[in-house]
Design a protein around this motif. Structure first.
Motif, PDB file in Angstrom:
ATOM      1  N   GLY A 166      38.967  77.873  37.006  1.00  0.00           N
ATOM      2  CA  GLY A 166      40.393  78.112  37.199  1.00  0.00           C
ATOM      3  C   GLY A 166      41.101  78.723  36.002  1.00  0.00           C
ATOM      4  O   GLY A 166      42.311  78.927  36.033  1.00  0.00           O
ATOM      5  N   GLN A 167      40.371  79.048  34.946  1.00  0.00           N
ATOM      6  CA  GLN A 167      40.957  79.578  33.719  1.00  0.00           C
ATOM      7  C   GLN A 167      41.265  81.072  33.841  1.00  0.00           C
ATOM      8  O   GLN A 167      40.465  81.837  34.381  1.00  0.00           O
ATOM      9  CB  GLN A 167      40.006  79.382  32.531  1.00  0.00           C
ATOM     10  CG  GLN A 167      39.802  77.960  32.123  1.00  0.00           C
ATOM     11  CD  GLN A 167      41.024  77.381  31.417  1.00  0.00           C
ATOM     12  OE1 GLN A 167      41.763  78.082  30.742  1.00  0.00           O
ATOM     13  NE2 GLN A 167      41.239  76.103  31.598  1.00  0.00           N
ATOM     14  N   ALA A 168      42.421  81.459  33.290  1.00  0.00           N
ATOM     15  CA  ALA A 168      42.757  82.878  33.204  1.00  0.00           C
ATOM     16  C   ALA A 168      41.857  83.524  32.155  1.00  0.00           C
ATOM     17  O   ALA A 168      41.521  82.915  31.141  1.00  0.00           O
ATOM     18  CB  ALA A 168      44.226  83.044  32.827  1.00  0.00           C
ATOM     19  N   GLN A 169      41.468  84.764  32.430  1.00  0.00           N
ATOM     20  CA  GLN A 169      40.617  85.498  31.504  1.00  0.00           C
ATOM     21  C   GLN A 169      41.477  86.075  30.378  1.00  0.00           C
ATOM     22  O   GLN A 169      42.584  86.570  30.627  1.00  0.00           O
ATOM     23  CB  GLN A 169      39.889  86.619  32.255  1.00  0.00           C
ATOM     24  CG  GLN A 169      38.850  87.348  31.466  1.00  0.00           C
ATOM     25  CD  GLN A 169      38.080  88.347  32.319  1.00  0.00           C
ATOM     26  OE1 GLN A 169      38.461  88.636  33.448  1.00  0.00           O
ATOM     27  NE2 GLN A 169      37.020  88.883  31.784  1.00  0.00           N
ATOM     28  N   GLU A 170      40.982  86.005  29.145  1.00  0.00           N
ATOM     29  CA  GLU A 170      41.717  86.547  27.999  1.00  0.00           C
ATOM     30  C   GLU A 170      42.051  88.006  28.238  1.00  0.00           C
ATOM     31  O   GLU A 170      41.292  88.711  28.890  1.00  0.00           O
ATOM     32  CB  GLU A 170      40.874  86.404  26.724  1.00  0.00           C
ATOM     33  CG  GLU A 170      40.701  84.978  26.289  1.00  0.00           C
ATOM     34  CD  GLU A 170      39.953  84.857  24.978  1.00  0.00           C
ATOM     35  OE1 GLU A 170      39.676  85.874  24.314  1.00  0.00           O
ATOM     36  OE2 GLU A 170      39.644  83.728  24.601  1.00  0.00           O
ATOM     37  N   PRO A 171      43.195  88.489  27.769  1.00  0.00           N
ATOM     38  CA  PRO A 171      44.111  87.839  26.834  1.00  0.00           C
ATOM     39  C   PRO A 171      45.110  86.896  27.508  1.00  0.00           C
ATOM     40  O   PRO A 171      45.919  86.274  26.837  1.00  0.00           O
ATOM     41  CB  PRO A 171      44.847  89.012  26.197  1.00  0.00           C
ATOM     42  CG  PRO A 171      44.931  90.011  27.307  1.00  0.00           C
ATOM     43  CD  PRO A 171      43.620  89.859  28.067  1.00  0.00           C
ATOM     44  N   ASP A 172      45.060  86.789  28.834  1.00  0.00           N
ATOM     45  CA  ASP A 172      46.001  85.919  29.534  1.00  0.00           C
ATOM     46  C   ASP A 172      45.618  84.455  29.323  1.00  0.00           C
ATOM     47  O   ASP A 172      44.458  84.131  29.088  1.00  0.00           O
ATOM     48  CB  ASP A 172      46.031  86.258  31.030  1.00  0.00           C
ATOM     49  CG  ASP A 172      46.459  87.700  31.270  1.00  0.00           C
ATOM     50  OD1 ASP A 172      47.407  88.155  30.599  1.00  0.00           O
ATOM     51  OD2 ASP A 172      45.835  88.374  32.103  1.00  0.00           O
ATOM     52  N   VAL A 173      46.611  83.578  29.417  1.00  0.00           N
ATOM     53  CA  VAL A 173      46.390  82.157  29.166  1.00  0.00           C
ATOM     54  C   VAL A 173      47.009  81.357  30.306  1.00  0.00           C
ATOM     55  O   VAL A 173      48.144  81.607  30.700  1.00  0.00           O
ATOM     56  CB  VAL A 173      47.030  81.726  27.831  1.00  0.00           C
ATOM     57  CG1 VAL A 173      46.845  80.235  27.613  1.00  0.00           C
ATOM     58  CG2 VAL A 173      46.446  82.517  26.675  1.00  0.00           C
ATOM     59  N   GLY A 223      47.675  91.233  38.333  1.00  0.00           N
ATOM     60  CA  GLY A 223      46.330  91.568  37.893  1.00  0.00           C
ATOM     61  C   GLY A 223      45.637  90.571  36.980  1.00  0.00           C
ATOM     62  O   GLY A 223      44.620  90.902  36.379  1.00  0.00           O
ATOM     63  N   TRP A 224      46.155  89.357  36.877  1.00  0.00           N
ATOM     64  CA  TRP A 224      45.455  88.351  36.076  1.00  0.00           C
ATOM     65  C   TRP A 224      44.121  88.013  36.744  1.00  0.00           C
ATOM     66  O   TRP A 224      44.058  87.861  37.972  1.00  0.00           O
ATOM     67  CB  TRP A 224      46.290  87.080  35.975  1.00  0.00           C
ATOM     68  CG  TRP A 224      47.392  87.113  34.972  1.00  0.00           C
ATOM     69  CD1 TRP A 224      48.182  88.185  34.637  1.00  0.00           C
ATOM     70  CD2 TRP A 224      47.854  86.030  34.186  1.00  0.00           C
ATOM     71  NE1 TRP A 224      49.100  87.822  33.700  1.00  0.00           N
ATOM     72  CE2 TRP A 224      48.926  86.494  33.403  1.00  0.00           C
ATOM     73  CE3 TRP A 224      47.474  84.701  34.077  1.00  0.00           C
ATOM     74  CZ2 TRP A 224      49.608  85.687  32.512  1.00  0.00           C
ATOM     75  CZ3 TRP A 224      48.158  83.880  33.193  1.00  0.00           C
ATOM     76  CH2 TRP A 224      49.210  84.380  32.408  1.00  0.00           C
ATOM     77  N   LYS A 225      43.071  87.885  35.942  1.00  0.00           N
ATOM     78  CA  LYS A 225      41.767  87.467  36.458  1.00  0.00           C
ATOM     79  C   LYS A 225      41.603  85.975  36.213  1.00  0.00           C
ATOM     80  O   LYS A 225      41.701  85.505  35.083  1.00  0.00           O
ATOM     81  CB  LYS A 225      40.642  88.254  35.793  1.00  0.00           C
ATOM     82  CG  LYS A 225      40.579  89.685  36.256  1.00  0.00           C
ATOM     83  CD  LYS A 225      39.362  90.369  35.718  1.00  0.00           C
ATOM     84  CE  LYS A 225      39.324  91.797  36.246  1.00  0.00           C
ATOM     85  NZ  LYS A 225      38.151  92.512  35.759  1.00  0.00           N
ATOM     86  N   ILE A 226      41.332  85.248  37.296  1.00  0.00           N
ATOM     87  CA  ILE A 226      41.182  83.798  37.250  1.00  0.00           C
ATOM     88  C   ILE A 226      39.736  83.441  37.586  1.00  0.00           C
ATOM     89  O   ILE A 226      39.193  83.899  38.594  1.00  0.00           O
ATOM     90  CB  ILE A 226      42.135  83.110  38.257  1.00  0.00           C
ATOM     91  CG1 ILE A 226      43.580  83.595  38.080  1.00  0.00           C
ATOM     92  CG2 ILE A 226      42.013  81.593  38.159  1.00  0.00           C
ATOM     93  CD1 ILE A 226      44.198  83.304  36.733  1.00  0.00           C
ATOM     94  N   GLY A 227      39.112  82.619  36.751  1.00  0.00           N
ATOM     95  CA  GLY A 227      37.734  82.187  36.981  1.00  0.00           C
ATOM     96  C   GLY A 227      37.650  81.244  38.170  1.00  0.00           C
ATOM     97  O   GLY A 227      38.410  80.280  38.246  1.00  0.00           O
ATOM     98  N   LEU A 228      36.746  81.521  39.083  1.00  0.00           N
ATOM     99  CA  LEU A 228      36.579  80.655  40.249  1.00  0.00           C
ATOM    100  C   LEU A 228      35.893  79.344  39.872  1.00  0.00           C
ATOM    101  O   LEU A 228      36.107  78.321  40.516  1.00  0.00           O
ATOM    102  CB  LEU A 228      35.768  81.373  41.335  1.00  0.00           C
ATOM    103  CG  LEU A 228      36.419  82.624  41.932  1.00  0.00           C
ATOM    104  CD1 LEU A 228      35.458  83.296  42.906  1.00  0.00           C
ATOM    105  CD2 LEU A 228      37.725  82.279  42.610  1.00  0.00           C
ATOM    106  N   VAL A 229      35.086  79.361  38.826  1.00  0.00           N
ATOM    107  CA  VAL A 229      34.356  78.160  38.413  1.00  0.00           C
ATOM    108  C   VAL A 229      35.281  77.129  37.788  1.00  0.00           C
ATOM    109  O   VAL A 229      35.215  75.945  38.094  1.00  0.00           O
ATOM    110  CB  VAL A 229      33.221  78.531  37.431  1.00  0.00           C
ATOM    111  CG1 VAL A 229      32.547  77.286  36.885  1.00  0.00           C
ATOM    112  CG2 VAL A 229      32.203  79.430  38.110  1.00  0.00           C
TER     113      VAL A 229
END
Length: 108
Positions: free
Chosen positions: A77-84, A69-75
């Motif tokens: 590639g960054q994981a959305q907080e709190p994930d890193v 369930g990690w959310k990754i930005g398509l723009v």
């Protein structure tokens, strides 16, 4: 000078969906299409446990990894907080309905 390789047409990727671009080296590339017909390309692996992002749920400009369930930005590639973590992005070009990826020696 940037060189581009035609991959597929925009219509070959469903809205809020993805398509895998196979490569000789791992990981593959995942192409994503948003509801607004924006197209993004990421390496097809989550930075967490290398889950296949191409099988995730696309919402706005994020994809949710199907494994944890990690959310990754398509723009970016960054994981959305709190994930890193970060997944590499690949430059994409959309012209006349065709999607192309950067294919020069510096591409992933």
């Amino acid at each position: 000078m940037t060189q581009w390789k035609k991959i597929c047409t925009l219509d070959e990727i469903p809205r809020l969906g993805a398509r895998v671009v196979a490569r000789e080296t791992s990981p593959n590339i995942a192409l994503f299409r948003t509801a607004e017909d924006q197209v993004f390309a990421l390496l097809d692996q989550c930075p967490h446990k290398q889950g296949p992002l191409s099988q995730g749920l696309v919402t706005n400009t994020h994809v949710t990894c199907p494994l944890h369930g990690w959310k990754i930005g398509l723009v970016n590639g960054q994981a959305q907080e709190p994930d890193v973590g970060c997944t590499a992005t690949i430059p994409v070009h959309l012209e006349d309905g065709w999607i192309s990826l950067e294919s020069g020696p510096e591409s992933h």
